[in-house]
Design a protein around this motif. Sequence first.
Motif, mmCIF file in Angstrom:
data_model
loop_
_atom_site.group_PDB
_atom_site.id
_atom_site.type_symbol
_atom_site.label_atom_id
_atom_site.label_comp_id
_atom_site.label_asym_id
_atom_site.label_seq_id
_atom_site.Cartn_x
_atom_site.Cartn_y
_atom_site.Cartn_z
ATOM 1 N N VAL A 258 4.293 33.958 56.431
ATOM 2 C CA VAL A 258 5.375 33.354 57.022
ATOM 3 C C VAL A 258 6.199 32.836 55.978
ATOM 4 C CG1 VAL A 258 5.893 31.610 58.920
ATOM 5 C CG2 VAL A 258 3.607 32.975 58.527
ATOM 6 N N PRO A 259 8.032 33.095 56.605
ATOM 7 C CA PRO A 259 8.957 33.144 55.000
ATOM 8 C C PRO A 259 9.142 31.430 54.874
ATOM 9 C CG PRO A 259 9.346 35.131 57.062
ATOM 10 C CD PRO A 259 8.847 34.304 57.301
ATOM 11 N N GLY A 260 9.137 31.382 54.196
ATOM 12 C CA GLY A 260 9.643 29.353 53.505
ATOM 13 C C GLY A 260 8.366 28.959 54.221
ATOM 14 N N ALA A 261 7.321 29.410 54.264
ATOM 15 C CA ALA A 261 6.397 28.104 54.888
ATOM 16 C C ALA A 261 5.069 28.111 53.903
ATOM 17 C CB ALA A 261 5.778 28.882 56.385
ATOM 18 N N ALA A 262 4.748 28.961 52.742
ATOM 19 C CA ALA A 262 3.706 28.928 51.741
ATOM 20 C C ALA A 262 2.496 29.488 52.402
ATOM 21 C CB ALA A 262 4.208 27.394 50.872
ATOM 22 N N LEU A 263 2.703 30.490 54.319
ATOM 23 C CA LEU A 263 1.440 29.970 54.723
ATOM 24 C C LEU A 263 1.272 32.143 54.982
ATOM 25 C CD1 LEU A 263 -0.105 29.122 56.452
ATOM 26 C CD2 LEU A 263 1.853 29.461 57.964
ATOM 27 N N PHE A 264 0.162 32.518 54.937
ATOM 28 C CA PHE A 264 -0.181 34.068 55.354
ATOM 29 C C PHE A 264 -0.806 33.648 55.902
ATOM 30 C CE2 PHE A 264 1.447 34.274 51.116
ATOM 31 C CZ PHE A 264 2.036 35.820 51.185
ATOM 32 N N LEU A 265 -0.571 35.301 57.161
ATOM 33 C CA LEU A 265 -1.381 35.451 57.992
ATOM 34 C C LEU A 265 -2.397 36.491 58.413
ATOM 35 C CD1 LEU A 265 0.500 33.889 61.224
ATOM 36 C CD2 LEU A 265 -1.348 32.459 60.482
ATOM 37 N N LYS A 266 -3.496 36.164 58.489
ATOM 38 C CA LYS A 266 -4.103 37.626 57.931
ATOM 39 C C LYS A 266 -5.027 38.030 59.312
ATOM 40 C CE LYS A 266 -4.449 37.383 53.880
ATOM 41 N NZ LYS A 266 -5.845 37.374 52.127
ATOM 42 N N GLY A 267 -5.414 38.929 59.458
ATOM 43 C CA GLY A 267 -5.879 39.664 60.991
ATOM 44 C C GLY A 267 -7.363 40.660 60.533
ATOM 45 N N ALA A 268 -8.685 40.967 60.819
ATOM 46 C CA ALA A 268 -9.034 41.631 61.081
ATOM 47 C C ALA A 268 -10.254 42.168 61.852
ATOM 48 C CB ALA A 268 -9.817 41.990 59.237
ATOM 49 N N LEU A 269 -10.487 43.567 62.150
ATOM 50 C CA LEU A 269 -11.781 44.005 62.875
ATOM 51 C C LEU A 269 -12.070 44.968 62.525
ATOM 52 C CD1 LEU A 269 -12.847 43.936 65.765
ATOM 53 C CD2 LEU A 269 -10.921 45.425 66.949
ATOM 54 N N TYR A 270 -13.429 45.046 62.236
ATOM 55 C CA TYR A 270 -14.509 45.109 62.082
ATOM 56 C C TYR A 270 -15.714 45.769 62.958
ATOM 57 C CZ TYR A 270 -13.517 42.946 57.351
ATOM 58 O OH TYR A 270 -12.781 43.266 56.122
ATOM 59 N N GLN A 271 -16.384 47.101 62.829
ATOM 60 C CA GLN A 271 -17.356 47.304 63.408
ATOM 61 C C GLN A 271 -18.057 47.957 62.725
ATOM 62 O OE1 GLN A 271 -17.511 48.028 67.087
ATOM 63 N NE2 GLN A 271 -19.631 48.332 66.544
ATOM 64 N N GLU A 272 -19.962 47.831 62.626
ATOM 65 C CA GLU A 272 -20.888 47.828 61.984
ATOM 66 C C GLU A 272 -21.451 49.461 62.336
ATOM 67 O OE1 GLU A 272 -22.267 44.131 61.175
ATOM 68 O OE2 GLU A 272 -23.520 44.339 62.461
#
Length: 296
Positions: A258-272
């Motif tokens: 996120v620009p200027g917010a010192a923030l990172f967003l992550k998303g992940a999906l796993y299938q066993e």
Amino acid sequence: MHKHMAIAVLALAGALAGPAARADGHYVPGVEGLQAASVPPPGVYYLGYLVNYQMDRFRAPGTSDNLPGHNRGTVTALANRFVWITPHQLLGADYGMEAIVPVMRTSLTVNAAGISDTRSGVGDVYLGPLVLGWHGPQWDAVAAAGVWVDSGSTGHPASPGKGFQSTMLTGGLTYYFDGAKTVSGSALMRFERNGKTDAGFRPGNQVTLEWGLGKSFGAWQAGLVGYSQWQTSDDSGPGASTHRASRHALGAELVYPVPGAALFLKGALYQELRAEAGTGAQPKGSLLRFTLVKAF
């Protein structure tokens, strides 16, 4: 049977202590992915891992066969991770420390074992007094050590606590295939030495490997991620067997700063893709994870 079933399907850890996406230790695979072995620069950080693990089947103890009947489970967990990377160095690495406080809600319906239970609460806490981060021109490396404290409540199949203490050692490497660091490969390994429950049962030790192959597209980063987890020693104590649990998963992850917010967003999906049970039943399912990383 209920006791060892609970050991096989509950979590800690989040982050971290959280969903039951693991063999028999505290650490839950799937919370780290792309650039998993890269320690941030000196500063104070909050990482929130929101994880939902859907268990759509359970492996029978000692096999890769499903238990009969209707058996389902869901774990939703928020692992709150606090990291302080100090301005000091040790062995040529940035020195830091961390703590993880997981909050979770677990619902289990395992008709084959006569279990129907839902619980919420704070799970076992992780205290990590040693985090070391090295940085090279095209690589990062990490080593860490800490303890999962037996602090969460126990007594029911869906209770948030594990009922034993574990020591966890961590090591990993991130390599950048180009000078601009737009293509990366990472591997992060955790080893857990599990302690005994009050009843004298000791889950076998376990190793977890999380990996990621990523590519930057401007501000975004995307890639393939996966995890494998193996029980490396036999369970011991009342009801223990020589069967060892394991699980393997494949997934995808997106990262957005996120620009200027010192923030990172992550998303992940796993299938066993594969799971084998040890002494207790072993869940197999899918894991959805959202991560917020905030620098202060």
